[in-house]
Design a protein around this motif. Structure first.
Motif, PDB file in Angstrom:
ATOM      1  N   CYS A   1      -4.798   5.718  -2.526  1.00  0.00           N
ATOM      2  CA  CYS A   1      -4.402   4.336  -3.524  1.00  0.00           C
ATOM      3  C   CYS A   1      -3.735   4.874  -4.898  1.00  0.00           C
ATOM      4  O   CYS A   1      -3.764   6.131  -5.067  1.00  0.00           O
ATOM      5  CB  CYS A   1      -5.896   3.539  -3.755  1.00  0.00           C
ATOM      6  SG  CYS A   1      -6.895   4.456  -4.617  1.00  0.00           S
TER       7      CYS A   1
ATOM      8  N   ASP B   1      -5.307  -0.115  -0.318  1.00  0.00           N
ATOM      9  CA  ASP B   1      -5.133   1.061  -0.092  1.00  0.00           C
ATOM     10  C   ASP B   1      -4.282   1.390   1.310  1.00  0.00           C
ATOM     11  O   ASP B   1      -4.267   0.456   2.312  1.00  0.00           O
ATOM     12  CB  ASP B   1      -6.640   1.487   0.080  1.00  0.00           C
ATOM     13  CG  ASP B   1      -7.410   1.387  -1.074  1.00  0.00           C
ATOM     14  OD1 ASP B   1      -6.794   1.350  -2.172  1.00  0.00           O
ATOM     15  OD2 ASP B   1      -8.598   1.658  -1.011  1.00  0.00           O
ATOM     16  N   GLN B   2      -3.792   2.656   1.504  1.00  0.00           N
ATOM     17  CA  GLN B   2      -3.440   3.148   2.723  1.00  0.00           C
ATOM     18  C   GLN B   2      -4.548   3.748   3.362  1.00  0.00           C
ATOM     19  O   GLN B   2      -5.017   4.720   3.171  1.00  0.00           O
ATOM     20  CB  GLN B   2      -2.373   4.171   2.495  1.00  0.00           C
ATOM     21  CG  GLN B   2      -1.898   4.776   3.933  1.00  0.00           C
ATOM     22  CD  GLN B   2      -0.820   5.862   3.881  1.00  0.00           C
ATOM     23  OE1 GLN B   2      -0.531   6.467   2.875  1.00  0.00           O
ATOM     24  NE2 GLN B   2      -0.394   6.123   4.862  1.00  0.00           N
ATOM     25  N   ASN B   3      -5.172   3.173   4.393  1.00  0.00           N
ATOM     26  CA  ASN B   3      -6.364   3.453   5.169  1.00  0.00           C
ATOM     27  C   ASN B   3      -5.766   3.957   6.447  1.00  0.00           C
ATOM     28  O   ASN B   3      -5.185   3.604   7.141  1.00  0.00           O
ATOM     29  CB  ASN B   3      -7.074   2.320   5.296  1.00  0.00           C
ATOM     30  CG  ASN B   3      -7.571   1.731   4.261  1.00  0.00           C
ATOM     31  OD1 ASN B   3      -8.045   2.294   3.084  1.00  0.00           O
ATOM     32  ND2 ASN B   3      -7.410   0.250   4.210  1.00  0.00           N
TER      33      ASN B   3
ATOM     34  N   GLY C   1      -5.080  -2.934   5.484  1.00  0.00           N
ATOM     35  CA  GLY C   1      -5.466  -2.673   3.937  1.00  0.00           C
ATOM     36  C   GLY C   1      -4.660  -3.521   3.034  1.00  0.00           C
ATOM     37  O   GLY C   1      -3.651  -3.572   3.457  1.00  0.00           O
ATOM     38  N   GLU C   2      -5.375  -3.939   1.932  1.00  0.00           N
ATOM     39  CA  GLU C   2      -4.489  -4.868   1.175  1.00  0.00           C
ATOM     40  C   GLU C   2      -3.888  -3.970  -0.189  1.00  0.00           C
ATOM     41  O   GLU C   2      -2.919  -4.257  -0.479  1.00  0.00           O
ATOM     42  CB  GLU C   2      -5.636  -5.770   0.333  1.00  0.00           C
ATOM     43  CG  GLU C   2      -4.827  -6.905  -0.388  1.00  0.00           C
ATOM     44  CD  GLU C   2      -5.697  -7.985  -0.706  1.00  0.00           C
ATOM     45  OE1 GLU C   2      -5.554  -9.317  -0.196  1.00  0.00           O
ATOM     46  OE2 GLU C   2      -6.829  -7.773  -1.296  1.00  0.00           O
TER      47      GLU C   2
ATOM     48  N   ASN D   1     -14.622  -7.139   7.286  1.00  0.00           N
ATOM     49  CA  ASN D   1     -15.458  -6.146   6.549  1.00  0.00           C
ATOM     50  C   ASN D   1     -16.794  -6.052   7.279  1.00  0.00           C
ATOM     51  O   ASN D   1     -17.427  -5.117   6.834  1.00  0.00           O
ATOM     52  CB  ASN D   1     -15.477  -6.300   4.920  1.00  0.00           C
ATOM     53  CG  ASN D   1     -14.319  -6.079   4.577  1.00  0.00           C
ATOM     54  OD1 ASN D   1     -13.261  -5.425   4.744  1.00  0.00           O
ATOM     55  ND2 ASN D   1     -13.909  -6.691   3.298  1.00  0.00           N
TER      56      ASN D   1
ATOM     57  N   LYS E   1      -8.429   7.244   2.614  1.00  0.00           N
ATOM     58  CA  LYS E   1      -8.193   5.951   1.673  1.00  0.00           C
ATOM     59  C   LYS E   1      -7.502   6.656   0.739  1.00  0.00           C
ATOM     60  O   LYS E   1      -7.685   7.421  -0.178  1.00  0.00           O
ATOM     61  CB  LYS E   1      -9.233   5.397   1.260  1.00  0.00           C
ATOM     62  CG  LYS E   1     -10.070   4.731   2.228  1.00  0.00           C
ATOM     63  CD  LYS E   1     -11.361   4.092   1.775  1.00  0.00           C
ATOM     64  CE  LYS E   1     -10.996   2.572   1.040  1.00  0.00           C
ATOM     65  NZ  LYS E   1     -10.564   1.587   1.980  1.00  0.00           N
TER      66      LYS E   1
ATOM     67  N   VAL F   1       0.870  -1.329  -0.021  1.00  0.00           N
ATOM     68  CA  VAL F   1      -0.079   0.198  -0.234  1.00  0.00           C
ATOM     69  C   VAL F   1       0.849   1.439   0.023  1.00  0.00           C
ATOM     70  O   VAL F   1       1.991   1.238   0.254  1.00  0.00           O
ATOM     71  CB  VAL F   1      -0.963  -0.013   1.183  1.00  0.00           C
ATOM     72  CG1 VAL F   1      -1.795  -1.288   1.191  1.00  0.00           C
ATOM     73  CG2 VAL F   1      -0.116   0.114   2.630  1.00  0.00           C
TER      74      VAL F   1
ATOM     75  N   ASP G   1      -2.410  -8.826   3.048  1.00  0.00           N
ATOM     76  CA  ASP G   1      -3.271  -8.607   4.409  1.00  0.00           C
ATOM     77  C   ASP G   1      -3.071  -9.891   5.146  1.00  0.00           C
ATOM     78  O   ASP G   1      -3.448 -11.028   5.001  1.00  0.00           O
ATOM     79  CB  ASP G   1      -4.455  -8.422   4.174  1.00  0.00           C
ATOM     80  CG  ASP G   1      -5.334  -7.874   5.252  1.00  0.00           C
ATOM     81  OD1 ASP G   1      -4.582  -7.972   6.366  1.00  0.00           O
ATOM     82  OD2 ASP G   1      -6.327  -7.117   5.184  1.00  0.00           O
TER      83      ASP G   1
ATOM     84  N   ASP H   1     -15.111  -1.456   3.047  1.00  0.00           N
ATOM     85  CA  ASP H   1     -14.494  -1.903   2.004  1.00  0.00           C
ATOM     86  C   ASP H   1     -15.058  -2.419   0.909  1.00  0.00           C
ATOM     87  O   ASP H   1     -15.193  -3.789   0.734  1.00  0.00           O
ATOM     88  CB  ASP H   1     -13.397  -3.057   2.771  1.00  0.00           C
ATOM     89  CG  ASP H   1     -12.128  -3.173   1.655  1.00  0.00           C
ATOM     90  OD1 ASP H   1     -12.196  -2.707   0.845  1.00  0.00           O
ATOM     91  OD2 ASP H   1     -11.418  -3.922   2.176  1.00  0.00           O
TER      92      ASP H   1
END
Length: 972
Positions: A64, A46-48, A43-44, A220, A62, A15, A314, A236
């Motif tokens: 991306c 995105d930087q959340n 997150g897988e 989620n 978020k 991410v 993740d 998500d």
């Protein structure tokens, strides 16, 4: 590079990593927010970041890659659609940017990144929320159905590109991930699922399609706090796709089943709830089990691939439970999985109606005699139900006793020898070598493990079923054709033939179960229906049927409608031993409720004493017999000197009734002072001094309730060392008031620990001043020991002794005979002689020889087995463990009691102490499902009453507390 490789790289690329200063700049410049706090989230792709602005509002930022701009706009449009058309659904809302298309903005100084802002949804991810109640699972299924119903018809002009996890690409994903699986057992399980189920995915284009979340996993789904947990958020939407509608439900099941003790039941709950909200087609239901198995295999294989390559991904999805689920699904017959989900949706599975209307050749000649092997059978009356070896020996002896007839174990019968597991076939017990015949023409198929002969029958067009034989010595080979009535073998050396009927092919199964858990029986009975017709019409053998329905109907017909039963789904009990009940299904329940069976159910010494005396003599007490005198002497020896005249009766209500009659006669007065919320019996006299009874028809003017000395809820609390004396002044003040009104009281009636009042322990110093004032006013004192006497309170044999007082009357019943009807009133000779003026006293059954023999033996056992000491030590151990739960469960407001009379009070708020009445009843229902019996009590019915047999052990206490902990953790 293949398309699948590109998708794999997308989920492993990691991410973006912007620093806090950059993130704050995005929030300030593009959204007009001043961030007070930033906290990274998983997150897988995105930087959340969880954002709290200076006003306290919370959001999710978020970030991306810009290459995902189309997909991000698609997600925002989907969330706006949900906000407009399904506002009740708990999904994030898109926060408009100050300037930017669809709320998506370019990151300053990073043209390869874009950002967006969503509202924050509070809650705990389901994966981290601990145990899950059936109600929560139902809400999850319904939420998924509502989400599908709200999105399935929505379209977007620019749908996102296919994702790595899409079902149509599962074959490629598994092929590329499988080499990384090291565990050979897991590899084999994934390969089996790939071979059996992936080819079925070609049917996906035939199913209803729409836009779905496509990643409804346990991370989620957010759930709320408290025991009444429900879905608080769905987050998500990064994998949202236009695909088969059923994909969401398959993904949901594969995730939520993970790590659960009964995953198929979990799936059934989710699917049934979804179907009620968003009805599924039969084609969808039939493909659902293969899809969830493929999804589980894909997750486990990809996790192995990520681990092997040291990729990012993740880490939350790399639980060992994912691999365990795949192993389980690979060993579960696909037919069982499909039938479970069809049953959950109310869809028919299969049936063999043909057998009911056609002539069948019996599989076995000779006289057949059904034998009852259920928990209610007399076969087990002399066996200890806690001893599996003894149960099996009893069953074997009964079977042998039927010879020369052939004993038949019935289909559908919950076998007591198996702990209540349900039989899936009929068992025929005959001598080795007895010939077995084919009931119909058929073809021999390959036998699964544990099966000796498997015949496929196709007696008519469109009719096909199988007969399954275990315990057979046969020469029939694979592919052989047999005719109706043809000898196909003989009973083997174990003299037991198990015959089953199957509606589905079972040759590929790893096992065709002989018995299944009771909860799973309805589904199994669709796959393995009743084979009784194979025995031939001339034999009077039928499948087992439960008695609960007709028993309840009989109660409704012949008993008053106000006659209560425990629990919303009453239990039909058939036997009990020590601290356990057993229902007609053979299930055992820990008895933490029954203060009648003081020594535990079926104590052998009491059974022997009653049987011996009943065989010898049973009459009324106008005759002279030694056991009455012996028992009267033994009983009065447990009481203080002076209390030595016994009036034998049949119930505690009668004892209290007689005590009040004597007090009123001897005092010439009518008024009685009691403690509020008490219960003293059902006769007219004692109902009039029992608030829980007279509140329905009005308090008599002669009854005077005083405040419950409740140190948890009352005016004087645990922290007041003078609470006992202060509560006592309410009683003595009532005495004074009545004297001042010219109507002095006849008696003060009390319990040594308030049962119906809410398991209230009398505060120290409460009874002594009351007794002193009662004597001064020449009022009688009546100690109602019906519920708490005979050592139950541990520290003393009688409840009144814990307060150091000497009453004029002591009444007793319930536990006095361990369930045998015996009761008594004990008083002084002086009082007794004064009452003699009213004429003779006589109770026909009171003090009969059997009652006296049982009561006498009970006193001996109490002493010799030191059960009063056990009540003291284990009772305190139980309360200590219960009190420890309060640190984890806010619902517990107070834990109190003495010996084996304890209460757990549940409150909605510890500050206000609002009673949690509905919750307490639910807790009792849930504990019943856990195999522990308790029930509510108290004025608000928010208190668990715990009053087990005095044989209750610390292991039993641990069992109860662990069950309560599980119930409170799972919620409802």
């Amino acid at each position: 590079m293949s398309m699948t490789d590109e998708r794999y790289l997308r989920i492993t690329a990691g991410v973006p990593r912007l620093g806090d200063d950059r993130l704050r700049e995005i929030l300030r410049v593009h959204f007009g927010l001043t961030a007070g706090g930033l906290r990274p989230l998983a997150g897988e792709t995105d930087q959340n970041v969880r954002v709290t602005d200076t006003s306290g509002a919370e959001y999710v930022l978020k970030v991306c890659p810009a290459g995902d701009l189309g997909a991000v706009r698609f997600q925002n449009a989907l969330l706006r659609q949900l906000a407009d058309h399904a506002p009740e659904l708990p999904v994030p809302r898109v926060v408009d940017a100050l300037a930017g298309q669809d709320g998506v903005v370019a990151v300053p100084g990073a043209p390869d990144l874009v950002a967006r802002l969503l509202t924050w949804l509070p809650g705990t991810p389901l994966a981290e929320a601990g145990a899950r109640s059936a109600e929560l699972l139902t809400d999850i299924g319904e939420t998924a159905g509502k989400l599908a119903a709200a999105t399935v018809c929505w379209r977007h002009p620019e749908p996102p590109a296919p994702h790595y996890w899409e079902f149509p690409h599962a074959a490629t994903v598994l092929a590329e991930a499988l080499p990384a699986v090291v565990d050979p057992e897991l590899r084999a399980a994934i390969a089996l699922i790939e071979a059996e189920f992936v080819p079925l995915l070609v049917r996906l284009p035939e199913l209803p399609r729409g836009v779905v979340h496509h990643d409804l996993n346990a991370f989620n789904l957010l759930v709320g706090a408290g025991p009444r947990r429900r879905v608080a958020g769905v987050i998500d939407f990064g994998d949202a796709q236009y695909t088969a509608r059923i994909a969401d439900l398959a993904i949901l099941c594969a995730s939520v089943m993970r790590g659960q003790s009964a995953p198929l039941r979990v799936a059934a709950t989710l699917v049934g709830a979804y179907h009620r909200v968003c009805p599924l087609t039969e084609s969808e239901v039939d493909l659902l089990y293969p899809m969830l198995a493929v999804r589980a295999a894909t997750v486990a294989a990809t996790a192995a691939r990520l681990d092997a390559a040291g990729e990012h991904g993740d880490p939350r999805h790399r639980s060992p439970a994912a691999a365990e689920l795949v192993r389980l699904l690979a060993t579960t017959p696909a037919e069982l999985g499909a039938a479970t989900l069809r049953h959950a949706c109310g869809l028919p599975v299969q049936a063999v109606d043909w057998l009911a209307t056609h002539q069948i050749e019996p599989v076995l000649d000779g006289q057949l005699k059904p034998i009852d092997l259920s928990a209610s059978s007399a076969v087990f009356d002399d066996a200890d139900p806690r001893d599996p070896v003894a149960l099996r020996a009893a069953a074997a002896s009964a079977i042998h006793a039927t010879r020369p007839a052939v004993a038949v174990g019935r289909y559908g019968e919950p076998r007591f020898t198996g702990g209540g597991t349900v039989s899936t076939g009929v068992e025929l017990f005959a001598d080795p070598g007895v010939q077995v015949s084919a009931p119909l023409a058929g073809t021999a198929e390959r036998c699964p493990p544990g099966v000796d002969l498997l015949l496929r029958h196709e007696p008519a067009e469109g009719v096909r079923f199988w007969t399954v034989y275990t315990g057979l010595s046969t020469s029939v080979s694979l592919g052989d054709e047999v005719t109706a009535g043809q000898r196909v073998g003989a009973l083997g050396q174990y003299s037991q033939l198990l015959v089953r009927l199957a509606t589905v092919p079972v040759s590929g199964w790893r096992e065709v179960p002989a018995e299944v858990p009771h909860a799973d029986a309805p589904v199994w009975q669709a796959l393995l229906p009743d084979p009784t017709p194979l025995l031939g019409a001339r034999h009077a053998v039928t499948a087992w049927q439960p008695s609960t329905g007709r028993t309840l109907e009989g109660r409704r017909k012949h008993l008053p409608h106000t006659h209560p039963t425990y629990f919303s789904a009453p239990i039909t009990m058939v036997r009990a031993k020590d601290c356990r009940f057993y229902d007609e299904n053979g299930r055992g329940y820990l008895d933490a409720l029954n203060n009648v069976t003081l020594l535990g159910h079926g104590h052998p010494r009491l059974v022997d004493a009653a049987t011996r005396q009943l065989r010898r003599l049973n009459t009324n007490s106008r005759f002279v017999y030694e056991v009455l005198t012996e028992y009267a002497e033994a009983l009065t020896a447990t009481l203080p000197d002076g209390l030595d005249v016994v009036y034998f009766l049949n119930s505690g209500s009668e004892a209290n009734d007689l005590a009040l009659r004597m007090a009123r006669y001897l005092s010439g007065r009518e008024d009685v002072v009691i403690i509020d919320d008490a219960y003293h019996g059902y006769t007219t006299t004692v109902a009039d001094v029992s608030p829980s009874r007279y509140k329905h028809y009005g308090k008599p003017d002669t009854t005077h309730p005083t405040p419950v000395p409740d140190r948890y809820r009352g005016e004087y609390g645990y922290d007041d060392p003078e609470a006992g004396a202060k509560y006592a002044r309410h009683v003595t003040g009532t005495f004074d008031r009545l004297v001042g009104e010219g109507r002095p009281p006849a008696a003060f009636l009390y319990e040594g620990l308030l049962a119906g009042g809410g398991q209230i322990v009398l505060p120290p110093g409460y009874l002594a001043p009351i007794h002193a004032e009662a004597r001064r006013h020449r009022a009688f004192t009546i100690a109602d020991e019906v519920q708490v006497g005979f050592g139950r309170l541990g520290e003393a044999f009688w409840g009144f002794q814990t307060q150091g007082v000497l009453p004029d009357f002591v009444t007793m019943g319930k536990a006095m005979g361990n369930g045998f009807p015996v009761a008594a009133l004990v008083t002084t000779r002086e009082i007794s002689e004064a009452f003699d003026r009213t004429g003779r006293f006589f109770s026909t059954y009171g003090g009969n020889p059997v009652a006296c023999a049982v009561g006498m033996e009970l006193l001996r056992v109490l002493d010799e087995e030191r059960l009063q000491d056990n009540a003291l030590t284990v009772g305190q151990y139980l309360r200590d463990r219960l009190a420890a739960l309060a640190g984890r469960h806010e619902l517990i407001g107070d834990v109190r009691g003495q010996g084996f009379y304890s209460g757990v009070e549940f409150v909605l708020d510890r500050a206000t102490k609002e009673p949690a009445a509905a919750e307490t009843l639910i807790i009792c229902e849930r504990l019943k499902e856990e195999g522990v019996l308790v029930y509510p009590t108290g004025p608000a019915w928010n208190i668990l009453k715990l009053k087990p047999p005095l044989t209750f052990t610390s292991a039993h206490a641990d069992e109860l507390v662990s069950a309560l902990d599980r119930v409170l953790e799972a919620g409802w």
